[in-house]
Write an enzyme that holds these catalytic residues in place. Structure first.
Site, PDB file in Angstrom:
ATOM      1  N   CYS A  84      33.433 120.000   3.402  1.00 49.19           N
ATOM      2  CA  CYS A  84      34.782 119.801   4.261  1.00 49.19           C
ATOM      3  C   CYS A  84      34.622 120.126   5.579  1.00 49.19           C
ATOM      4  O   CYS A  84      33.824 119.383   6.299  1.00 49.19           O
ATOM      5  CB  CYS A  84      35.790 120.880   3.451  1.00 49.19           C
ATOM      6  SG  CYS A  84      37.191 120.263   3.951  1.00 49.19           S
ATOM      7  N   HIS A 101      36.301 118.543  -1.818  1.00 48.24           N
ATOM      8  CA  HIS A 101      35.795 120.017  -2.099  1.00 48.24           C
ATOM      9  C   HIS A 101      35.048 119.757  -3.425  1.00 48.24           C
ATOM     10  O   HIS A 101      35.693 119.568  -4.569  1.00 48.24           O
ATOM     11  CB  HIS A 101      36.807 120.784  -2.216  1.00 48.24           C
ATOM     12  CG  HIS A 101      37.408 121.579  -0.940  1.00 48.24           C
ATOM     13  ND1 HIS A 101      36.875 122.501  -0.506  1.00 48.24           N
ATOM     14  CD2 HIS A 101      38.256 120.907  -0.296  1.00 48.24           C
ATOM     15  CE1 HIS A 101      37.368 122.553   0.700  1.00 48.24           C
ATOM     16  NE2 HIS A 101      38.183 121.526   0.882  1.00 48.24           N
ATOM     17  N   GLU A 123      33.736 122.206  -5.336  1.00 43.02           N
ATOM     18  CA  GLU A 123      33.973 123.194  -6.216  1.00 43.02           C
ATOM     19  C   GLU A 123      35.426 123.019  -7.009  1.00 43.02           C
ATOM     20  O   GLU A 123      35.802 123.895  -7.715  1.00 43.02           O
ATOM     21  CB  GLU A 123      34.035 124.490  -5.633  1.00 43.02           C
ATOM     22  CG  GLU A 123      35.034 124.711  -4.479  1.00 43.02           C
ATOM     23  CD  GLU A 123      34.802 123.908  -3.045  1.00 43.02           C
ATOM     24  OE1 GLU A 123      35.635 124.269  -2.039  1.00 43.02           O
ATOM     25  OE2 GLU A 123      33.787 123.060  -3.090  1.00 43.02           O
TER      26      GLU A 123
END
Length: 196
Positions: A76, A178, A180
């Site tokens: 990001c 992202h 994750e």
């Protein structure tokens, strides 16, 4: 083992929770002396690119990051930091990958920030995307985007215009989304990075 570069501008918890879930070993990098203990690095980041760069400069790590020759992943804002310049704060960044970070233009159809799931398409081979189907969805939250450039874009997406979802130069990789927070495909990408 992965070293997470900590400089006060990253959402460390969601990233470390994902690495814990995947059984990927990691530690924190707070100074240049910590760098030698790891064989790959992640630069996380959320929020304002200009402010993030200021915080990163205050750590004294900037010249050491630019000199890294092991796999390094910006996520990001961490990916935006790899670029030359951001319109956010009119900030000069690390200039590792010579492209610019630009501001989305909002209209009735395309709200800013670009938030939610979007398809990512591979523009060239990138080991980060091994075993991830082309056109897979990843989770984005950002108001600024990295300009598309054939030389450095390894995957792209579209939100009012085509832009870089992932960039790559030598040992430096970046993803605007992202991983994750991107379910199975994001986890696969993190596993791929841990094996580079």
């Amino acid at each position: 083992m992965i070293g997470i570069i900590t400089y006060g501008a990253g959402n460390i918890f969601s990233l470390t929770a994902a690495l814990d879930r995947l059984g990927i070993a990691y530690g924190m990098i707070n100074s240049e002396h910590d760098l030698e203990h790891y064989d790959r690095y992640i630069i996380p980041g959320v929020g304002h690119a200009g402010a993030a760069m200021t915080k990163l400069e205050q750590t004294g790590l900037v010249p050491h990051i630019k000199a890294l020759n092991k796999p390094t992943l910006g996520i990001c804002v961490g990916m935006q930091l790899l670029t030359a310049h951001s319109e956010e704060g009119d900030a000069n960044l690390l200039n590792i990958i010579p492209v610019k970070t630009l501001k989305f233009t909002a209209d009735a159809t395309f709200k800013v920030p670009h938030t939610g799931w979007n398809q990512v398409f591979k523009d060239r081979h990138n080991p980060l995307f091994q075993n991830i189907p082309n056109g897979s969805y990843f989770y984005f939250v950002h108001s600024y985007y990295i300009e598309y450039n054939d030389a450095y874009t390894s995957a792209s997406t579209d939100y009012s215009l085509k832009f870089s979802a992932s960039i790559w130069l030598d040992n430096f990789y970046g993803v605007q989304f992202h991983p994750e927070k991107s379910g199975q495909h994001g986890e696969t990408l993190l596993i791929n990075f841990s094996k580079l």
